[in-house]
Design an enzyme around this catalytic site. Structure first.
Site, PDB file in Angstrom:
ATOM      1  N   HIS A   1      14.264  -1.124  -5.547  1.00 30.62           N
ATOM      2  CA  HIS A   1      13.684  -1.829  -4.353  1.00 30.62           C
ATOM      3  C   HIS A   1      13.969  -3.211  -4.474  1.00 30.62           C
ATOM      4  O   HIS A   1      14.046  -3.933  -5.336  1.00 30.62           O
ATOM      5  CB  HIS A   1      11.965  -1.479  -4.491  1.00 30.62           C
ATOM      6  CG  HIS A   1      11.369  -1.888  -3.436  1.00 30.62           C
ATOM      7  ND1 HIS A   1      10.930  -0.678  -2.468  1.00 30.62           N
ATOM      8  CD2 HIS A   1      10.986  -3.044  -2.830  1.00 30.62           C
ATOM      9  CE1 HIS A   1      10.331  -1.353  -1.360  1.00 30.62           C
ATOM     10  NE2 HIS A   1      10.197  -2.921  -1.569  1.00 30.62           N
TER      11      HIS A   1
ATOM     12  N   ASP B   1      -0.897  -0.426   2.481  1.00 33.19           N
ATOM     13  CA  ASP B   1       0.293  -1.574   2.491  1.00 33.19           C
ATOM     14  C   ASP B   1       0.941  -1.467   4.057  1.00 33.19           C
ATOM     15  O   ASP B   1       1.329  -2.601   4.302  1.00 33.19           O
ATOM     16  CB  ASP B   1       1.405  -1.055   1.444  1.00 33.19           C
ATOM     17  CG  ASP B   1       2.658  -1.967   1.479  1.00 33.19           C
ATOM     18  OD1 ASP B   1       2.456  -2.977   1.155  1.00 33.19           O
ATOM     19  OD2 ASP B   1       3.588  -1.631   2.113  1.00 33.19           O
TER      20      ASP B   1
ATOM     21  N   ARG C   1       0.496  -9.164   7.382  1.00 37.28           N
ATOM     22  CA  ARG C   1       1.269 -10.459   6.754  1.00 37.28           C
ATOM     23  C   ARG C   1       2.490 -11.002   7.465  1.00 37.28           C
ATOM     24  O   ARG C   1       2.689 -12.260   7.413  1.00 37.28           O
ATOM     25  CB  ARG C   1       1.808  -9.958   5.139  1.00 37.28           C
ATOM     26  CG  ARG C   1       0.371  -9.770   4.370  1.00 37.28           C
ATOM     27  CD  ARG C   1       0.750  -8.942   2.987  1.00 37.28           C
ATOM     28  NE  ARG C   1       1.951  -9.789   2.229  1.00 37.28           N
ATOM     29  CZ  ARG C   1       2.966  -9.288   1.838  1.00 37.28           C
ATOM     30  NH1 ARG C   1       2.801  -7.858   1.653  1.00 37.28           N
ATOM     31  NH2 ARG C   1       3.927  -9.995   1.182  1.00 37.28           N
TER      32      ARG C   1
ATOM     33  N   SER D   1       2.380  -4.832  -3.147  1.00 39.97           N
ATOM     34  CA  SER D   1       3.161  -4.039  -1.791  1.00 39.97           C
ATOM     35  C   SER D   1       4.030  -3.239  -2.386  1.00 39.97           C
ATOM     36  O   SER D   1       4.105  -1.992  -2.007  1.00 39.97           O
ATOM     37  CB  SER D   1       3.516  -4.861  -0.790  1.00 39.97           C
ATOM     38  OG  SER D   1       4.346  -4.360  -0.069  1.00 39.97           O
TER      39      SER D   1
ATOM     40  N   LYS E   1       3.660   1.095  -3.539  1.00 42.26           N
ATOM     41  CA  LYS E   1       4.467   2.010  -3.031  1.00 42.26           C
ATOM     42  C   LYS E   1       5.192   2.644  -4.076  1.00 42.26           C
ATOM     43  O   LYS E   1       5.300   3.774  -3.773  1.00 42.26           O
ATOM     44  CB  LYS E   1       5.362   1.431  -2.125  1.00 42.26           C
ATOM     45  CG  LYS E   1       4.684   0.940  -0.715  1.00 42.26           C
ATOM     46  CD  LYS E   1       5.643   0.360   0.377  1.00 42.26           C
ATOM     47  CE  LYS E   1       6.265  -0.924  -0.155  1.00 42.26           C
ATOM     48  NZ  LYS E   1       6.457  -1.910   0.722  1.00 42.26           N
TER      49      LYS E   1
HETATM   50  N1  URA Z   1       9.028  -5.796   0.324  1.00 45.63           N
HETATM   51  C1  URA Z   1       7.756  -4.980   0.303  1.00 45.63           C
HETATM   52  O1  URA Z   1       7.776  -3.849   0.352  1.00 45.63           O
HETATM   53  N2  URA Z   1       6.595  -5.764   0.191  1.00 45.63           N
HETATM   54  C2  URA Z   1       6.607  -7.244   0.334  1.00 45.63           C
HETATM   55  O2  URA Z   1       5.779  -7.656   0.339  1.00 45.63           O
HETATM   56  C3  URA Z   1       7.944  -8.023   0.303  1.00 45.63           C
HETATM   57  C4  URA Z   1       8.929  -7.094   0.345  1.00 45.63           C
END
Ligand code: URA
Length: 433
Positions: free
Chosen positions: A82, A161, A168, A183, A187
């Site tokens: 990620h 989220d 956001r 966040s 996930k």
């Molecule tokens: N990627 C995400 O999944 N969340 C964030 O807050 C920033 C980047």
């Protein structure tokens, strides 16, 4: 409990209790807390920060806000990566097929563009027919059959989220360390992977502008993941310049395919090989150095590209586009941005480059905006390169010529040309294990 009191407590620098954080995320999830109060608390968190304990509570509350995925029906080790978000960051499209081609399962859930950054789901949707929504059964079957599937988040997955991410994005509260950590890790922990490699971007195109802040974010996320029983590594990678030369959805897919063909830009290739190497290493395939060599081999022998084609075909996409990227639909118009000075490109404001691409139609200004998949930018010169006055530094692509002047102005203003050769910056700053 009242949301008003929670906002006031954080506004005044207080530490929220576990119950208050659960109450907040519960209300975000069931819709009982209005957007203005959610946004106000995000802003208070942005300014006041959170302790590690509060950030962990927020992460676990996000994780538990929806269904947790059960990947036990997937045979073999599962690894994921990620990114914290960057400009020209198409690494998932290269790394996931490499890793899957070497026998490690990749059940990947990706996001859309956020702020000035692009998202893997938007890029994949540039491939005609590609379905980014699959049922859980289809998703798991594909991971078992092909070794790789990439989908968007379903409505039931970490729904808190989804709501927070969207708010956001429009309330200037993306670049907050606890909000990013909760966040991403909320996930990641709701999915059922064994190994996770984080690509924490640093510099002008990332949400964390300094290496110190990025290192702090990386440490925080690695610790959260390890506490939850995951094998974790974070790489801190340079986002003081876009990664590769392409910015914009189909342009980035084309560049990812070029990279899988062994003809990718050096910076993109190196970051992808390193990310893939660490994913493979966490999955038990050997030392990082050995796994990076395996990843290189998967590009050289064509197996990684083949894996991407299989994945695209399995998800309904036109695999001919991957076999021959020249078939991607091109934007109607192009425009050469020329340097007004001579010298060396010393620095670029990468966020502004991302916003210039957005202004050409490659991203969204509001959640409802449609994306122009063929719009974007190809960089002809990057930081460190010599430029002459009048030389082309970038080509803009759009389906509306009226969009060019503002985007070109933004790009030129974001490019610093000086007489002296700039100091070279590392591409990978650190590995946090
Ligand atoms: N990627 C995400 O999944 N969340 C964030 O807050 C920033 C980047």
């Amino acid at each position: 409990m009242r949301m008003y009191d929670i906002i006031k407590k954080k506004r005044d620098g207080g530490e929220l209790s576990t119950e208050e954080i659960k109450y907040f995320i519960g209300g975000v999830t069931d819709g009982s807390i209005p957007d203005y109060q959610i946004s106000a608390l995000c802003m208070a968190i942005y300014f006041r920060g959170m302790t590690v304990r509060e950030t962990c509570d927020l992460t676990f509350a996000v994780r538990d806000s929806g269904e947790r995925l059960d990947f036990s029906a997937i045979g073999g080790i599962r690894a994921d990566k990620h990114s914290t978000g960057g400009v020209g960051d198409k690494t998932s499209l290269v790394v996931a097929p490499i890793v899957a081609s070497l026998g490690v399962k990749v059940a990947k859930m990706s996001g859309r563009g956020l702020g000035h950054t692009g998202g893997t789901v938007d890029k994949l949707e540039a491939i005609e027919g590609f379905r980014t929504t699959l049922s859980e059964e289809e998703f798991i079957k594909q991971v078992n059959d092909v070794g790789l599937s990439i989908v968007g988040q379903s409505r039931q997955f970490a729904p808190a989220d989804k709501k927070l991410y969207a708010l956001r994005d429009v309330t200037a509260t993306v670049d907050s360390m606890p909000l990013i950590a909760a966040s991403i890790m909320g996930k990641k922990l709701a999915a059922d992977d064994d190994c996770i490699v984080l690509d924490v971007k640093t510099g002008s195109g990332s949400f964390m502008k300094t290496v110190e802040k990025s290192r702090e974010l990386a440490r925080l996320m690695v610790d959260i993941g390890k506490n939850a029983g995951k094998k974790m590594v974070a790489l801190i990678t340079n986002m003081d310049r876009p990664l590769g030369n392409a910015i914009g959805n189909s342009l980035e897919v084309i560049e990812a395919v070029e990279t899988l063909n062994g003809r990718g830009p050096e910076d993109l290739t190196e970051v992808c090989l390193t990310l893939a190497g660490y994913m493979l290493s966490l999955a038990g395939k050997g030392t990082p150095a050995k796994c990076i060599a395996l990843a290189k081999e998967a590009i050289l022998d064509g197996s990684a590209l083949k894996k991407l084609m299989e994945t695209v075909a399995a998800q309904g996409g036109d695999a001919n586009l991957i076999a021959d990227p020249a078939k991607f639909q091109r934007a109607k118009f192009s425009y050469a941005v020329r340097s007004t000075e001579r010298g060396y490109i010393c620095a670029v404001d990468t966020e502004a480059y991302g916003l210039a691409s957005l202004a050409l139609g490659a991203g969204r200004n509001t959640a409802e905006d449609a994306i122009d998949y063929s719009a974007g930018i190809i960089l002809r010169k990057k930081t460190g390169d010599r430029v002459e006055q009048g030389e082309e530094i970038a080509t803009l692509y759009a389906n509306d010529e009226a969009l060019f002047p503002a985007a070109a102005k933004k790009l030129l203003a974001a490019t610093v040309v000086k007489d002296e050769v700039p100091e070279e910056e590392p591409l990978i700053y650190d590995v946090v294990e």
